[in-house]
Design an enzyme around this catalytic site. Structure first.
Site, mmCIF file in Angstrom:
data_model
loop_
_atom_site.group_PDB
_atom_site.id
_atom_site.type_symbol
_atom_site.label_atom_id
_atom_site.label_comp_id
_atom_site.label_asym_id
_atom_site.label_seq_id
_atom_site.Cartn_x
_atom_site.Cartn_y
_atom_site.Cartn_z
ATOM 1 C CE1 TYR A 62 -46.177 7.263 28.815
ATOM 2 C CE2 TYR A 62 -47.908 8.902 29.005
ATOM 3 C CZ TYR A 62 -47.356 7.813 28.364
ATOM 4 O OH TYR A 62 -47.997 7.287 27.265
ATOM 5 C CE LYS A 113 -48.604 -7.890 29.652
ATOM 6 N NZ LYS A 113 -49.405 -8.550 28.613
ATOM 7 C CG ASP A 146 -52.176 -8.443 26.785
ATOM 8 O OD1 ASP A 146 -52.831 -8.333 27.843
ATOM 9 O OD2 ASP A 146 -51.361 -9.363 26.593
ATOM 10 C CG ASP A 163 -51.046 8.513 26.202
ATOM 11 O OD1 ASP A 163 -51.933 9.026 25.500
ATOM 12 O OD2 ASP A 163 -49.832 8.798 26.092
ATOM 13 C CG ASP A 195 -54.891 8.327 21.217
ATOM 14 O OD1 ASP A 195 -55.255 9.149 22.085
ATOM 15 O OD2 ASP A 195 -54.100 8.608 20.283
HETATM 16 C C1 LIG Z 1 -47.555 14.322 25.794
HETATM 17 C C2 LIG Z 1 -48.402 13.083 26.007
HETATM 18 C C3 LIG Z 1 -48.091 12.372 27.263
HETATM 19 C C4 LIG Z 1 -49.820 13.493 25.990
HETATM 20 C C5 LIG Z 1 -50.770 12.431 25.590
HETATM 21 O O1 LIG Z 1 -50.602 11.669 24.667
HETATM 22 C C6 LIG Z 1 -52.006 12.377 26.319
HETATM 23 O O2 LIG Z 1 -52.116 12.914 27.412
HETATM 24 O O3 LIG Z 1 -52.939 11.724 25.828
HETATM 25 MG MG LIG Z 2 -52.381 10.505 24.225
#
Ligand SMILES: CC(C)CC(=O)C(=O)O
Ligand SMILES: [Mg+2]
Ligand SMILES: NC(=O)C1=CN([C@@H]2O[C@H](COP(=O)(O)OP(=O)(O)OC[C@H]3O[C@@H](n4cnc5c(N)ncnc54)[C@H](O)[C@@H]3O)[C@@H](O)[C@H]2O)C=CC1
Length: 357
Positions: free
Chosen positions: A135, A190, A222, A246, A250
């Site tokens: 990133y 990984k 994975d 990240d 989620d």
């Molecule tokens: C703009 C992204 C790097 C932000 C994101 O998806 C996060 O920090 O979870």
């Molecule tokens: Mg995110």
């Protein structure tokens, strides 16, 4: 104590309003000052992270952040896109340690898309490195492909990299977090493919010598994605890089019923921090008054605990959140038959009311 309030875009202002309401309902009054960020920063000052906003964040004792991003800004040059605001804040404030606790409140066992027996009692912590990895790595861009079968065509590229010191400091954060919990740490990498993550793994093993009371194991990313939905309770603390963290956080969010339930703390070396829900600006539901504010309210609780040394107040907020869930109040994302559907502001009001009881 001064808190910088950065609501941002989309549902950001709606959910941050609720967290501010909750903070204002505590006995101690905090000084709060708001500033535009993300698309709102660009609209007001021509930049997603206006100078005044960054200065406010730097001067404050803690930052409460909503979310940034809006499709209307997706065609701007990258440096001006809303997401650069949160990346810029993380980098400028040195917020390398991102804590994302995924806890399933018992009342929400049926709201998860996974079977209740897979998720009930879930309490895991993802420690995500936040200021390095692909990133932030340079160089990046679009160039003419120098070799191979696509030579001469345009190619997009980014750079994955981690310095030893970056890995060591997040390792210490993760080992110390594990010491305070179940004493198990899974480093997700990984290493079978990427040099960066073989190096990551080697450093994790080296740092583990300083924490003999914590059991360290390693898992490829994975497989970790698969295990998170297969048997998430087998994890205690997960430590991983910026991009894998990240994505995995989620996925972990859905174990808790909704991404609207997952708070986060982003900390520097001295526990100064920025607190935000783990989700984005949800443009698809913005302005409708239906977003779940609980991740943001729980992020405010983390702020009280980690940066403002007000653990008792943090406990009160977390208890109030449990109480509203026990009362059967649900925003649309966690709604089930037999519960009461409420909007964003009603949920915030209910938490304020529960604080008083
Ligand atoms: C703009 C992204 C790097 C932000 C994101 O998806 C996060 O920090 O979870
Ligand atoms: Mg995110
Ligand atoms: N830290 C930040 O500011 C982040 C910003 N983003 C940005 O947000 C924008 C939207 O990104 P998406 O990929 O759609 O991710 P998102 O997290 O904003 O939304 C994904 C899905 O979850 C739902 N959702 C998210 N938060 C919710 C809440 N509190 N209550 C109920 N439902 C909720 C949304 O409605 C959507 O269906 C993009 O511009 C993206 O770059 C994305 C992630 C983090």
């Amino acid at each position: 104590m001064k808190i910088a309030i950065l609501p941002g875009d989309g549902i950001g202002p709606e959910i941050v309003d609720q967290a501010v309401k909750v903070l204002n309902a505590l006995d101690e009054k905090f000084e709060m000052e708001s500033a535009p960020v993300g698309g709102a920063g660009y609209a007001a000052h021509g930049h997603p992270l206006p100078e005044g906003t960054l200065a406010l964040a730097k001067a404050a004792d803690a930052v409460l952040f909503g979310a940034v991003g809006d499709y209307q800004y997706d065609n701007l040059e990258r440096a001006l896109r809303p997401e650069q605001a949160i990346l810029g804040l993380r980098k400028n404030l040195g917020l390398f340690g991102n804590l994302r606790p995924a806890i399933l409140y018992p009342e929400l066992a049926g709201a998860s898309t996974l079977k209740p027996e897979v998720v009930s009692g879930l309490d895991i912590l993802i420690v995500r490195e936040l200021t390095g990895d692909i990133y932030f790595g340079q160089p990046r861009g679009v160039r003419v492909c120098p070799d191979g079968p696509f030579k001469g065509q345009r190619e997009g590229f980014d750079t994955m990299r981690y310095a030893e010191g970056e890995i060591r400091r997040i390792a210490h954060v993760a080992f110390q977090a594990a010491q305070k919990r179940g004493k198990r740490l899974t480093s997700v990498d990984k290493a079978n493919v990427l040099e960066t993550f073989q190096f990551w793994k080697d450093i994790m093993i080296d740092v583990s010598k300083e924490y003999p009371d914590v059991a360290l194991d390693h898992m490829y990313v994975d497989n970790a994605a698969m295990q998170l939905v297969r048997a998430p309770k087998k994890f205690d603390v997960i430590v991983t890089g910026n991009m894998f963290g990240d994505i995995l956080s989620d996925a972990a969010a859905m174990l808790t019923g909704s991404i609207g339930m997952l708070p986060s703390a982003s900390l520097d070396a001295n526990n100064k921090g920025l607190y935000e829900p783990s989700h984005g600006s949800a443009p698809d539901i913005a302005g409708k008054g239906i977003a779940n504010p609980l991740a943001t309210i729980l992020s405010a609780a983390m702020m009280l605990r980690f940066s403002l040394n007000r653990a008792e107040q943090a406990d009160r907020i977390e208890k109030a959140v449990k109480q509203v869930l026990a009362q059967g109040l649900r925003t649309a994302d966690i709604y089930e038959e037999g519960t009461t559907k409420v909007g964003t502001a009603q949920m915030g009001d209910a938490v304020v009311k529960a604080l008083a009881s």
